[in-house]
Design a protein around this motif. Structure first.
Motif, PDB file in Angstrom:
ATOM      1  N   GLU A 159       0.834  -1.200   0.000  1.00 27.87           N
ATOM      2  CA  GLU A 159       0.000   0.000   0.000  1.00 27.87           C
ATOM      3  C   GLU A 159       0.868   1.249   0.000  1.00 27.87           C
ATOM      4  O   GLU A 159       1.292   1.686   1.067  1.00 27.87           O
ATOM      5  CB  GLU A 159      -0.875   0.022   1.258  1.00 27.87           C
ATOM      6  CG  GLU A 159      -2.003  -0.966   1.256  1.00 27.87           C
ATOM      7  CD  GLU A 159      -3.256  -0.418   0.604  1.00 27.87           C
ATOM      8  OE1 GLU A 159      -3.216   0.741   0.118  1.00 27.87           O
ATOM      9  OE2 GLU A 159      -4.253  -1.140   0.573  1.00 27.87           O
ATOM     10  N   PRO A 160       1.107   1.865  -1.139  1.00 29.78           N
ATOM     11  CA  PRO A 160       1.937   3.068  -1.115  1.00 29.78           C
ATOM     12  C   PRO A 160       1.313   4.162  -0.250  1.00 29.78           C
ATOM     13  O   PRO A 160       2.023   4.910   0.422  1.00 29.78           O
ATOM     14  CB  PRO A 160       2.021   3.488  -2.580  1.00 29.78           C
ATOM     15  CG  PRO A 160       0.963   2.757  -3.299  1.00 29.78           C
ATOM     16  CD  PRO A 160       0.663   1.532  -2.493  1.00 29.78           C
ATOM     17  N   THR A 161      -0.019   4.225  -0.223  1.00 26.88           N
ATOM     18  CA  THR A 161      -0.703   5.248   0.577  1.00 26.88           C
ATOM     19  C   THR A 161      -0.335   5.117   2.050  1.00 26.88           C
ATOM     20  O   THR A 161      -0.200   6.121   2.748  1.00 26.88           O
ATOM     21  CB  THR A 161      -2.234   5.072   0.457  1.00 26.88           C
ATOM     22  OG1 THR A 161      -2.509   4.521  -0.811  1.00 26.88           O
ATOM     23  CG2 THR A 161      -2.949   6.383   0.614  1.00 26.88           C
ATOM     24  N   ALA A 162      -0.190   3.876   2.507  1.00 33.42           N
ATOM     25  CA  ALA A 162       0.107   3.660   3.915  1.00 33.42           C
ATOM     26  C   ALA A 162       1.572   3.933   4.216  1.00 33.42           C
ATOM     27  O   ALA A 162       1.945   4.164   5.355  1.00 33.42           O
ATOM     28  CB  ALA A 162      -0.251   2.222   4.305  1.00 33.42           C
ATOM     29  N   SER A 163       2.430   3.881   3.202  1.00 35.80           N
ATOM     30  CA  SER A 163       3.862   4.079   3.442  1.00 35.80           C
ATOM     31  C   SER A 163       4.284   5.529   3.295  1.00 35.80           C
ATOM     32  O   SER A 163       5.367   5.899   3.726  1.00 35.80           O
ATOM     33  CB  SER A 163       4.680   3.239   2.461  1.00 35.80           C
ATOM     34  OG  SER A 163       4.205   1.920   2.418  1.00 35.80           O
ATOM     35  N   LEU A 164       3.454   6.341   2.672  1.00 36.00           N
ATOM     36  CA  LEU A 164       3.823   7.737   2.459  1.00 36.00           C
ATOM     37  C   LEU A 164       3.207   8.622   3.537  1.00 36.00           C
ATOM     38  O   LEU A 164       2.077   8.400   3.958  1.00 36.00           O
ATOM     39  CB  LEU A 164       3.338   8.203   1.079  1.00 36.00           C
ATOM     40  CG  LEU A 164       4.103   7.629  -0.123  1.00 36.00           C
ATOM     41  CD1 LEU A 164       3.324   7.845  -1.407  1.00 36.00           C
ATOM     42  CD2 LEU A 164       5.489   8.241  -0.237  1.00 36.00           C
ATOM     43  N   LEU A 207       3.605  15.546   4.039  1.00 36.30           N
ATOM     44  CA  LEU A 207       4.842  15.988   3.411  1.00 36.30           C
ATOM     45  C   LEU A 207       4.739  15.760   1.910  1.00 36.30           C
ATOM     46  O   LEU A 207       4.098  14.806   1.472  1.00 36.30           O
ATOM     47  CB  LEU A 207       6.036  15.184   3.940  1.00 36.30           C
ATOM     48  CG  LEU A 207       6.493  15.435   5.375  1.00 36.30           C
ATOM     49  CD1 LEU A 207       7.691  14.527   5.684  1.00 36.30           C
ATOM     50  CD2 LEU A 207       6.880  16.889   5.567  1.00 36.30           C
ATOM     51  N   THR A 208       5.378  16.632   1.132  1.00 36.45           N
ATOM     52  CA  THR A 208       5.377  16.404  -0.311  1.00 36.45           C
ATOM     53  C   THR A 208       6.158  15.123  -0.599  1.00 36.45           C
ATOM     54  O   THR A 208       7.043  14.736   0.171  1.00 36.45           O
ATOM     55  CB  THR A 208       6.042  17.564  -1.076  1.00 36.45           C
ATOM     56  OG1 THR A 208       7.412  17.635  -0.694  1.00 36.45           O
ATOM     57  CG2 THR A 208       5.348  18.883  -0.797  1.00 36.45           C
ATOM     58  N   VAL A 209       5.811  14.464  -1.709  1.00 31.39           N
ATOM     59  CA  VAL A 209       6.516  13.223  -2.030  1.00 31.39           C
ATOM     60  C   VAL A 209       7.999  13.501  -2.248  1.00 31.39           C
ATOM     61  O   VAL A 209       8.853  12.700  -1.868  1.00 31.39           O
ATOM     62  CB  VAL A 209       5.909  12.493  -3.251  1.00 31.39           C
ATOM     63  CG1 VAL A 209       4.664  11.734  -2.849  1.00 31.39           C
ATOM     64  CG2 VAL A 209       5.617  13.425  -4.401  1.00 31.39           C
ATOM     65  N   GLY A 210       8.310  14.662  -2.823  1.00 31.98           N
ATOM     66  CA  GLY A 210       9.705  15.014  -3.042  1.00 31.98           C
ATOM     67  C   GLY A 210      10.479  15.088  -1.738  1.00 31.98           C
ATOM     68  O   GLY A 210      11.583  14.555  -1.620  1.00 31.98           O
ATOM     69  N   HIS A 257      -1.711  12.564  -1.822  1.00 25.98           N
ATOM     70  CA  HIS A 257      -3.095  12.428  -2.297  1.00 25.98           C
ATOM     71  C   HIS A 257      -3.293  13.001  -3.696  1.00 25.98           C
ATOM     72  O   HIS A 257      -4.294  12.743  -4.343  1.00 25.98           O
ATOM     73  CB  HIS A 257      -4.069  13.088  -1.314  1.00 25.98           C
ATOM     74  CG  HIS A 257      -4.101  14.585  -1.415  1.00 25.98           C
ATOM     75  ND1 HIS A 257      -3.266  15.392  -0.679  1.00 25.98           N
ATOM     76  CD2 HIS A 257      -4.848  15.416  -2.188  1.00 25.98           C
ATOM     77  CE1 HIS A 257      -3.495  16.653  -0.987  1.00 25.98           C
ATOM     78  NE2 HIS A 257      -4.455  16.707  -1.904  1.00 25.98           N
ATOM     79  N   GLN A 258      -2.320  13.804  -4.158  1.00 25.15           N
ATOM     80  CA  GLN A 258      -2.451  14.373  -5.502  1.00 25.15           C
ATOM     81  C   GLN A 258      -1.982  13.391  -6.578  1.00 25.15           C
ATOM     82  O   GLN A 258      -2.139  13.644  -7.765  1.00 25.15           O
ATOM     83  CB  GLN A 258      -1.647  15.677  -5.601  1.00 25.15           C
ATOM     84  CG  GLN A 258      -2.250  16.792  -4.764  1.00 25.15           C
ATOM     85  CD  GLN A 258      -1.351  18.021  -4.710  1.00 25.15           C
ATOM     86  OE1 GLN A 258      -0.292  17.987  -4.095  1.00 25.15           O
ATOM     87  NE2 GLN A 258      -1.772  19.080  -5.367  1.00 25.15           N
ATOM     88  N   LEU A 259      -1.364  12.292  -6.136  1.00 21.83           N
ATOM     89  CA  LEU A 259      -0.885  11.291  -7.090  1.00 21.83           C
ATOM     90  C   LEU A 259      -1.838  10.102  -7.126  1.00 21.83           C
ATOM     91  O   LEU A 259      -2.438   9.752  -6.112  1.00 21.83           O
ATOM     92  CB  LEU A 259       0.505  10.792  -6.690  1.00 21.83           C
ATOM     93  CG  LEU A 259       1.623  11.819  -6.498  1.00 21.83           C
ATOM     94  CD1 LEU A 259       2.926  11.098  -6.192  1.00 21.83           C
ATOM     95  CD2 LEU A 259       1.788  12.679  -7.736  1.00 21.83           C
ATOM     96  N   GLN A 296       1.960   6.912  -6.925  1.00 22.28           N
ATOM     97  CA  GLN A 296       2.456   6.783  -5.551  1.00 22.28           C
ATOM     98  C   GLN A 296       3.441   5.622  -5.445  1.00 22.28           C
ATOM     99  O   GLN A 296       4.483   5.728  -4.809  1.00 22.28           O
ATOM    100  CB  GLN A 296       1.294   6.536  -4.586  1.00 22.28           C
ATOM    101  CG  GLN A 296       0.436   7.760  -4.342  1.00 22.28           C
ATOM    102  CD  GLN A 296      -0.715   7.461  -3.395  1.00 22.28           C
ATOM    103  OE1 GLN A 296      -0.926   6.326  -2.994  1.00 22.28           O
ATOM    104  NE2 GLN A 296      -1.469   8.483  -3.054  1.00 22.28           N
ATOM    105  N   GLN A 297       3.084   4.506  -6.100  1.00 25.84           N
ATOM    106  CA  GLN A 297       3.982   3.355  -6.037  1.00 25.84           C
ATOM    107  C   GLN A 297       5.299   3.673  -6.754  1.00 25.84           C
ATOM    108  O   GLN A 297       6.365   3.263  -6.322  1.00 25.84           O
ATOM    109  CB  GLN A 297       3.304   2.097  -6.594  1.00 25.84           C
ATOM    110  CG  GLN A 297       4.008   0.778  -6.280  1.00 25.84           C
ATOM    111  CD  GLN A 297       4.177   0.497  -4.794  1.00 25.84           C
ATOM    112  OE1 GLN A 297       4.930   1.169  -4.100  1.00 25.84           O
ATOM    113  NE2 GLN A 297       3.469  -0.506  -4.291  1.00 25.84           N
TER     114      GLN A 297
END
Lengths: 328, 341
Positions: free
Chosen positions: A99-104, A108-111, A154-156, A161-162
Motif C-alpha cells: 500500500e503506497p498510501t500507507a507508506s507515504l 509531506l510532499t513526495v519530493g 493524495h495528488q498522485l 504513488q507506487q
C-alpha cells in the motif's frame, strides 16, 4: 553468479493471545546477484514476515530465533548492531510495500520524503538531494518530475504513488530490492506498468529482487526462480520454468489448477479442500497433509525435509521424495 | 441470440451524477459516475460487469438496487419501475434482488451469530418463523457447504471463505430471482476462491438464478459469466458474449485489459499492451472518447478527441463504443514491449 544473500534456518515467532505462532519456520534461501526470486503463497503462509525478517524489521511480540543466519555478502545481519543494520537497510537492501498510501506521509510532499531517504545515507546538501530526487522521479517514469516532487501523496494516483515509493527505495542504489505485493492494490493496467518498470530498473541498475506475491501469474512472468510457501515453510523451490512445468509438491500443483486463467478453457476449477491453517495451530508432521489429495500415513507422523527432487529443484514432500528416488 | 422477449432486468439511459464540491479555489465540477448506460438481463442469465476501480461498476449495481438514487434513466425489474417505487414496495422488491458484497467481514454484524444473520431476513420478509425458520437456516447452511453446527458461531470465528458462504446463504434465504455479486471472491485466497466460484456455479444451475457478477478480475469473470460488459470511466465500452469477448476483444481498452492479465505460465507469456497513464479524473473526463488519452490504437485521430463514440452493433449480440474497431489494431513492437512514460 555469486551469492548476495544467504539465509539459513530463519525462524520468526510471535507470542499471541492464542499461543505461540511460528510464522516463519526454518526458512533457508539464497539470492544470487542480479536474479529475481519470486516468493508465492496464500495469506498467512509467512511470506511477508520472511521479508521483514530479512531486514530484522520484526518488533515485539515478534522474535527472530538466534540460530537464524541472514548473510548479506558474507556479513551476518543477525550479529549486527543497530547502527550497522542502518548501513544495510535502505542503502544495500531496500523494500517496497503493498500500500503506497500507507507508506507515504500525507502531510509531506513526495519530493521531501524522497529527499529524506537520499540524505539518510549520504551527506549531501538539500539542493543536491532535491536534484537526485528529480532524477529518481524521472527514472521511475513519473512525468513532469520537477513539478511532481512538490505534490502531496493524495495528488498522485495509486500507480504514481507506487512509483514514488520505488524512487525512494532506489535512492541509494541498493543491491537488493524486496518488493512485497507491490502491485496488489493496483488495477490490472497499472499493475502491468509497475511490473514492466521493476523488470526494466532491475536490469538497468543490476539489482537482485525478491518479489513477494500471491499471484502465480506475476511470478511466471517476472521471476527467475520461485519459492512456494505454505504454513511458514518453503515447500517447493525451483527455476520458474521447472516449477510451472513440473510442480513436485501437491500444494503447488493444486494451487496451479485452482487459478482461474485466460489461457485455458473455462472449465470448472479444481479446488483445495479446507482453508490455510492459522500459524498458532500448524498441523503436525507435513503441514499440508490435512488438505492433500495424496496423503500417506507417513505424512501424518513425520515432517518431510526440503530435499532435492530434480536439478536445482527442492521439495518438502514424502511422496515427491519417494518418486524421485524411484526415478533415480 | 437476439434479446429475450421480456428481460428480468432492463436498464435504460441510467445516469448518476454527483455534485462535487470544489476545492478552496477551484470551481465545483460535477462528477459523472455512470454515464447513460442501457442493458438487459435475461431470466437465468449470468452477466459479468468488468472494469477497473472508478469505472462505475459498483455505482451501477447500487443504482439498480436503489442503494443510491439515480440522476436520470429507468430501471425495470420484471416489469416494475424500480426508480418509482415507494419505501414499502421497495422493501418487497428487495426480497427478489439480493446483493453479496466483497468483504463478508464488513457486511456481517460481528455481534450476531451467523445462524441469526441468515435467519433475520427470513423473518423480516415473513418467509418462515420459529422452528420452520431454524429448519430453513439449516438447509441453507448445507446448501452453501457450511456445517450446520456453525450456526452459533460468530463471524470472527470463521475463515474468509466460510464468511462468504454465510453472505451467500443470507442472500439466498429470501429466495431472490436476481443475485448481484459485487466482487464476491476478490478478498479470498486462490484455493478458497475456486471453492466459492464453484459453489456459485452450482447454485445458479440448481436454483435457476440470474446473476449480475461484478469483478475487476477478468479471469474470474470468465468462469461465471455468459455475457460481459466492459466499463471504463462510467461508460460501457464493449458488450459481448463471454466467449467472443475473451477470444476476440474489439475495443482497444478490452484488448489492453486482457493482455495485462498475468498468465501463470512462464512459456505462455503474451505480448502485453501496456497502457500509459491512469483512468481519467471523473470530474474532468476528456472530450470525445473517454479512452482516447490512453488509447494505443493506430488509427486514433481528431474524431476520437472530439466525438463521443456510440455503443454500436459490431456483430450479432456484440456492441462496441469505438470509432475504429473495424480497423486492425496491431501494436508496434516498440510500443508494446517497452513503456517508460
Amino acid at each position: 553468479m555469486s551469492e548476495l544473500l544467504r539465509v539459513r534456518h530463519l525462524t520468526t515467532s510471535f507470542m499471541t493471545g492464542a499461543g505461540l505462532a511460528r510464522a516463519v519456520d526454518d526458512v533457508s534461501l539464497t539470492l544470487l546477484e542480479g536474479e529475481t526470486l519470486g516468493m508465492v503463497g496464500e495469506s498467512g503462509c509467512g511470506k511477508t514476515v520472511t521479508a521483514l525478517s530479512l531486514l530484522r524489521l520484526v518488533d515485539r511480540p515478534g522474535h527472530i530465533a538466534h540460530e537464524s543466519v541472514i548473510e548479506y555478502q558474507g556479513k551476518d545481519l543477525m550479529q549486527m548492531s543497530p547502527a550497522q543494520l542502518r548501513q544495510i537497510r535502505g542503502a544495500e537492501i531496500a523494500m517496497i510495500f503493498q500500500e503506497p498510501t500507507a507508506s507515504l506521509n500525507p502531510v509531506l510532499t513526495v519530493g521531501a520524503q524522497v529527499d529524506e531517504a537520499v540524505r539518510a545515507h549520504r551527506s549531501v546538501s538539500r539542493a543536491d538531494a532535491r536534484a537526485r530526487t528529480v532524477e529518481l522521479f524521472e527514472l521511475v517514469g513519473i512525468p513532469d518530475p520537477a513539478k511532481r516532487v512538490n505534490e502531496y501523496p493524495h495528488q498522485l494516483s495509486g500507480g504514481m504513488q507506487q512509483r514514488a515509493m520505488i524512487a525512494m527505495a532506489l535512492s541509494c542504489n541498493p543491491r537488493i530490492l524486496i518488493a512485497d505485493e507491490p502491485t496488489t492494490a493496483l488495477d490490472v493496467t497499472i499493475q502491468a506498468q509497475i511490473l514492466e518498470l521493476l523488470v526494466e530498473l532491475k536490469q538497468r541498475l543490476g539489482m537482485a529482487m525478491i518479489l513477494i506475491t500471491h499471484d502465480l501469474g506475476i511470478v511466471a512472468g517476472v521471476a527467475d526462480r520461485v519459492a512456494v510457501m505454505y504454513g511458514g515453510q518453503i515447500v517447493e523451490q525451483a527455476n520458474t520454468d521447472a516449477l510451472f512445468r513440473q510442480p513436485a509438491h501437491p500444494y503447488t500443483s493444486a494451487l496451479l489448477r485452482a487459478v482461474p486463467r485466460l489461457d485455458q478453457p473455462a472449465t470448472r476449477l479444481a479446488t483445495i479442500p479446507g482453508a490455510v491453517p492459522p500459524a498458532t495451530a500448524w498441523p503436525p508432521a507435513c503441514r499440508f497433509h490435512p488438505r492433500c489429495p495424496q496423503t500417506m500415513d507417513h505424512c501424518k507422523s513425520e515432517m518431510p525435509g526440503l530435499t532435492e527432487t530434480g536439478p536445482a529443484h527442492l521439495t518438502r514432500c514424502w511422496l515427491a521424495e519417494e518418486q524421485h528416488r524411484r526415478d533415480a | 441470440m437476439k434479446s429475450v422477449p421480456t428481460p428480468l432486468l432492463s436498464v435504460r439511459h441510467l445516469v448518476k451524477q454527483y455534485r462535487a464540491t470544489g476545492g478552496l479555489l477551484s470551481r465545483p465540477a460535477p462528477l459523472l459516475a455512470v454515464s447513460d448506460v442501457s442493458f438487459d438481463l435475461a431470466y437465468g442469465e449470468s452477466l459479468g460487469l468488468v472494469g477497473e476501480s472508478g469505472s462505475g461498476k459498483t455505482t451501477l449495481a447500487r443504482l439498480i438496487l436503489r442503494l443510491t438514487e439515480a440522476t436520470a434513466g429507468s430501471v425495470r425489474f420484471d416489469g416494475i419501475d424500480v426508480l418509482d417505487l415507494d419505501a414499502r414496495s421497495l422493501r418487497a422488491l428487495r426480497r427478489r434482488i439480493q446483493i453479496v458484497f466483497q468483504d463478508p467481514f464488513g457486511s456481517l454484524n460481528p455481534r450476531m451469530s451467523v445462524g441469526a444473520a441468515v435467519r433475520e431476513p427470513i423473518e423480516v420478509h415473513n418467509i418462515a418463523r420459529g422452528a420452520a425458520a431454524v429448519e430453513k437456516v439449516t438447509q441453507l447452511f448445507q446448501e452453501v457447504g457450511l456445517d450446520p453446527s456453525y450456526v452459533d458461531r460468530y463471524p470472527h470465528e470463521l475463515s474468509g471463505g466460510q464468511r462468504q458462504r454465510v453472505g451467500i446463504a443470507r442472500a439466498l434465504s429470501v429466495e431472490p430471482d436476481l443475485l448481484v455479486l459485487d466482487e464476491p471472491v476478490s478478498a479470498l485466497d486462490v484455493s478458497v476462491q475456486a471453492q466459492v466460484l464453484n459453489l456459485l456455479l452450482d447454485l445458479r444451475e440448481r436454483r435457476g438464478l440470474t446473476y449480475l457478477f461484478i469483478a475487476h478480475d477478468l479471469a474470474v469473470v470468465r468462469h461465471i459469466a455468459q455475457r460481459i460488459i466492459v466499463m471504463y470511466a462510467g461508460r460501457f465500452v464493449e458488450t459481448a458474449p463471454a466467449a467472443q469477448a475473451y477470444s476476440e476483444p474489439l475495443h482497444p481498452y478490452t484488448r489492453s485489459l486482457l493482455s495485462a492479465v498475468p498468465v501463470p505460465d512462464p512459456r505462455g507469456q503474451r505480448q502485453r499492451i501496456v497502457l500509459k497513464g491512469d483512468m481519467p479524473d471523473p470530474r474532468h473526463t476528456p472530450a470525445g472518447c473517454v479512452f482516447h488519452p490512453r488509447c494505443p490504437h493506430l488509427k486514433k485521430d481528431d474524431r476520437c478527441r472530439t466525438e463521443v463514440p456510440l455503443l454500436r452493433e459490431a456483430a450479432e449480440g456484440r456492441k462496441v463504443a469505438c470509432h475504429w474497431f473495424e480497423e486492425p489494431m496491431t501494436v508496434p513492437q516498440s510500443q508494446a514491449a517497452r513503456h517508460v512514460n
